[in-house]
Write a protein that holds these residues in place. Sequence first.
Motif, mmCIF file in Angstrom:
data_model
loop_
_atom_site.group_PDB
_atom_site.id
_atom_site.type_symbol
_atom_site.label_atom_id
_atom_site.label_comp_id
_atom_site.label_asym_id
_atom_site.label_seq_id
_atom_site.Cartn_x
_atom_site.Cartn_y
_atom_site.Cartn_z
ATOM 1 N N ARG A 77 30.348 -67.741 40.788
ATOM 2 C CA ARG A 77 29.986 -68.552 41.953
ATOM 3 C C ARG A 77 31.144 -69.477 42.330
ATOM 4 O O ARG A 77 31.394 -69.715 43.506
ATOM 5 N N ASP B 176 24.169 -65.165 46.832
ATOM 6 C CA ASP B 176 22.825 -65.023 46.277
ATOM 7 C C ASP B 176 22.239 -63.643 46.565
ATOM 8 O O ASP B 176 21.583 -63.044 45.715
ATOM 9 N N ARG B 177 22.484 -63.119 47.760
ATOM 10 C CA ARG B 177 21.981 -61.776 48.095
ATOM 11 C C ARG B 177 22.695 -60.693 47.306
ATOM 12 O O ARG B 177 22.097 -59.705 46.910
ATOM 13 N N ASP C 14 24.177 -61.042 44.335
ATOM 14 C CA ASP C 14 23.951 -61.197 42.895
ATOM 15 C C ASP C 14 22.563 -60.655 42.540
ATOM 16 O O ASP C 14 21.610 -61.400 42.335
ATOM 17 N N ASN D 81 21.134 -59.334 39.919
ATOM 18 C CA ASN D 81 20.440 -59.714 38.680
ATOM 19 C C ASN D 81 20.413 -61.229 38.478
ATOM 20 O O ASN D 81 19.952 -61.715 37.446
ATOM 21 N N HIS D 82 20.919 -61.972 39.446
ATOM 22 C CA HIS D 82 20.860 -63.443 39.458
ATOM 23 C C HIS D 82 21.447 -64.083 38.199
ATOM 24 O O HIS D 82 20.928 -65.073 37.698
ATOM 25 N N ASP D 83 22.573 -63.510 37.743
ATOM 26 C CA ASP D 83 23.214 -64.069 36.544
ATOM 27 C C ASP D 83 24.381 -65.005 36.881
ATOM 28 O O ASP D 83 25.048 -65.517 35.987
ATOM 29 N N GLY D 84 24.628 -65.222 38.170
ATOM 30 C CA GLY D 84 25.709 -66.115 38.567
ATOM 31 C C GLY D 84 27.061 -65.447 38.666
ATOM 32 O O GLY D 84 28.073 -66.113 38.860
ATOM 33 N N GLU E 114 27.257 -54.425 41.560
ATOM 34 C CA GLU E 114 26.505 -55.186 42.563
ATOM 35 C C GLU E 114 27.203 -55.136 43.919
ATOM 36 O O GLU E 114 26.543 -55.016 44.953
#
Length: 137
Positions: A101, A112-113, A115, A117-120, A126
Amino acid sequence: MKSFGIALLVIGLALPMAAQQSQNKANRGPEQRFEKMDTNQDGKISREEWKGRADAFDRLDTNHDGFLTMDELKQGRQAARQNWAQNLQKMDADHDGRISRQEWQGRAEMFDRLDANHDGFLTKDELQNRQGGARQR
């Protein structure tokens, strides 16, 4: 009982049609978008037909004839992909093969879109799958 049978028949006919419409929307590619923009169907897109930014039209119109052809749009798309890849490579400041990030230079909502798996972190996988809904504008 007859109305129930008719209702089943209508549903049976409607489901494949709905599935086909959904499939058609999913398969819209550059050719279909080009055809939609080409409102006078002359095989090229004029400035009047173009819905995008004027500077984008100028950049895509490589032969400067005032029209965009399918080939010019494809070439522009390829150039955008190459620029995207180069920009991402430059963002990876610590060269660990992923973009944090803190390294990201775009809009936060885009990160945010992407990512998934929302791991930063943004990984190559991805970013390659970004067509699932995240496109830069």
